[in-house]
Design a protein around this motif. Structure first.
Motif, PDB file in Angstrom:
ATOM      1  N   GLY A  86      -1.323   0.730   8.873  1.00 41.49           N
ATOM      2  CA  GLY A  86      -0.255   0.271   8.002  1.00 41.49           C
ATOM      3  C   GLY A  86      -0.781   0.162   6.585  1.00 41.49           C
ATOM      4  N   ALA A  87       0.088  -0.197   5.663  1.00 38.66           N
ATOM      5  CA  ALA A  87      -0.331  -0.386   4.277  1.00 38.66           C
ATOM      6  C   ALA A  87       0.676  -1.263   3.564  1.00 38.66           C
ATOM      7  CB  ALA A  87      -0.455   0.948   3.553  1.00 38.66           C
ATOM      8  N   ILE A  88       0.189  -1.915   2.514  1.00 42.27           N
ATOM      9  CA  ILE A  88       1.073  -2.656   1.617  1.00 42.27           C
ATOM     10  C   ILE A  88       1.005  -1.951   0.269  1.00 42.27           C
ATOM     11  CG2 ILE A  88       1.650  -4.906   0.613  1.00 42.27           C
ATOM     12  CD1 ILE A  88      -1.040  -4.957   3.151  1.00 42.27           C
ATOM     13  N   THR A  89       2.164  -1.712  -0.346  1.00 39.26           N
ATOM     14  CA  THR A  89       2.162  -1.195  -1.710  1.00 39.26           C
ATOM     15  C   THR A  89       2.750  -2.257  -2.630  1.00 39.26           C
ATOM     16  OG1 THR A  89       4.346  -0.181  -1.494  1.00 39.26           O
ATOM     17  CG2 THR A  89       2.443   1.225  -1.011  1.00 39.26           C
ATOM     18  N   THR A  90       2.282  -2.259  -3.865  1.00 38.61           N
ATOM     19  CA  THR A  90       2.797  -3.189  -4.863  1.00 38.61           C
ATOM     20  C   THR A  90       2.490  -2.668  -6.264  1.00 38.61           C
ATOM     21  OG1 THR A  90       2.748  -5.479  -5.673  1.00 38.61           O
ATOM     22  CG2 THR A  90       0.676  -4.602  -4.823  1.00 38.61           C
ATOM     23  N   ASN A  91       3.260  -3.120  -7.230  1.00 35.45           N
ATOM     24  CA  ASN A  91       2.962  -2.795  -8.624  1.00 35.45           C
ATOM     25  C   ASN A  91       2.323  -3.977  -9.333  1.00 35.45           C
ATOM     26  OD1 ASN A  91       3.943  -0.054  -8.714  1.00 35.45           O
ATOM     27  ND2 ASN A  91       5.987  -0.912  -8.438  1.00 35.45           N
TER      28      ASN A  91
END
Ligand code: PLP
Length: 393
Positions: A227-232
């Protein structure tokens, strides 16, 4: 009546769309790129575990593909959701708004934090959160005190909305963000099913503060498990990386940890598969969109049933295709499920609404009439990348 709905007609239409004489799974993975080469390199060099170049490369490529500034790779999508809520400071006793119509992991992640899921309804255009109905509901039950939002009835603080893009179809994000702003709620996207989906031209996962992706074996691309988390948000990205690597303070030889961290880092060998899969993701999405088009054309004129189409604001990855039964023929749903599975066409209904499960039956909820209707009407049909390839131009 000439055009009357019949389960046999549906099965025959499905057969026209699918290769004959084969078992057609709901979604199978496809490994036709550099998977073997990259995995072999991990084994040859000994870099199979929580450190290695493929983990960093996978994060970088995933950020590039989604357009997010940061990506943090983890062991699975459930862990991605859990740690997203942790870095947003979700605490025991907080209330988190979440659709009743979702996969169990979305809600379990809330429970792992000791928080209380508060179930909200979905809409027909997206099968995801209905921002307009949510707004009307919050006007009734929510109260802003200081800068925080509270549930008038339970007195608990409401901190966030977790919105899930069902089967790859983006929720209506702009009005949803407006509701979140109005009520000081943080938006988290459960984008587990929607890699390769866009809302108004921008990839999902860039709308909320954080987004969780899954690379389980049945998703549009896989890392085996992952899985992964993306964010700015750079500060959140840093916390995510720290918390998912046992919160170890960097040092040449000393073991100092400054939080109760988690061993959630994606292993290098899984990331190696992920790098190879990401190279093929544009073709995967193309194939799936072609298959969806084929199904839509096949069911266009059939009575009592329709093939689900993306909303006009969305470009969906069509992770799992959906047949939507008219309410009037839902009594034949189980016959359809029986007959298709018997004939090697794997189908299944959508999830049981989470508020109906024992663990969550006493949680607060709004009127869930659309979610209830969808839970009777949705049937998923075979959607593997391979099936779309014969329709490609
Ligand atoms: C698959 C999925 C998850 C969980 O992902 P895992 O990698 O299996 O832990 C979470 N939410 C949704 C909506 C999913 O479909």
């Amino acid at each position: 009546m000439r055009n009357e709905f019949s389960v046999i007609k549906v099965v025959n239409k499905l057969k026209e769309c699918l290769p004959s004489g084969e078992f057609n799974a709901l979604h199978e993975p496809k490994f036709s790129g550099n998977e073997w080469t990259y995995v072999k390199e991990c084994l040859d060099t000994g870099w199979v575990s929580s450190v290695g170049k493929y983990v960093d490369q996978f994060e970088q490529k995933l950020a590039e593909f989604t357009g997010a500034k940061h990506a943090v790779a983890v062991v699975n999508g459930t862990a991605a959701l859990h740690v997203s809520l942790l870095v947003l400071n979700v605490k025991p006793g907080d209330e988190i708004l979440v659709p009743a119509l979702t996969f169990i992991a979305t809600v379990n992640a809330i429970a792992y934090c000791g928080a209380v899921p508060h179930f909200i309804d979905s809409e027909y255009r997206t099968m995801g959160v209905d921002p307009f109905k949510l707004k009307d509901y919050l006007v009734e039950v929510a109260e802003i005190r200081g800068e925080y939002c509270y549930n008038k009835h339970t007195g608990r603080r409401m901190k966030a909305v977790v919105a899930m893009h069902t089967f790859g179809h983006p929720v209506d994000l702009e009005p949803l963000l407006a509701v979140c702003h109005q009520f000081n709620l943080v938006l988290v996207e459960d984008a587990a099913e929607s890699l390769g989906s866009y809302y108004k031209g921008k990839h999902v996962g860039n709308w909320g503060e954080l987004a969780a992706f899954s690379f389980n074996g049945n998703k549009i691309m896989t890392t085996g498990g992952g899985g992964a988390i993306t964010t700015n948000n750079a500060s959140l990205a840093k916390q995510l990386k720290h918390l998912t690597t046992t919160a170890k303070v960097p040092h040449k030889w000393e073991f100092v940890h400054d939080h109760i961290g988690y061993n959630y880092r994606m292993p290098n060998i899984n990331a190696a598969i992920g790098c190879a899969q990401l190279e093929q993701i544009p073709q995967f999405i193309h194939s799936k969109r072609m298959l969806a088009k084929q199904y839509q054309a096949a069911f266009e004129t059939m009575e009592g049933i329709a093939c689900f189409k993306e909303a006009d604001f969305a470009s969906s990855n069509y992770w799992l295709n959906v047949l939507l039964l008219d309410e009037a023929v839902t009594d034949q749903r189980d016959n359809l499920l029986e007959l298709t599975n018997e004939q090697g066409i794997m189908t299944r209904p959508i999830w049981t609404l989470i508020n109906k499960l024992d663990m969550y039956k006493d949680c607060p909820k709004m009127d869930l009439s659309v979610a209830e209707s969808l839970s009777r009407r949705v049937v998923n049909i075979p959607s593997s990348v391979r099936l779309g390839e014969s329709y490609e131009k």
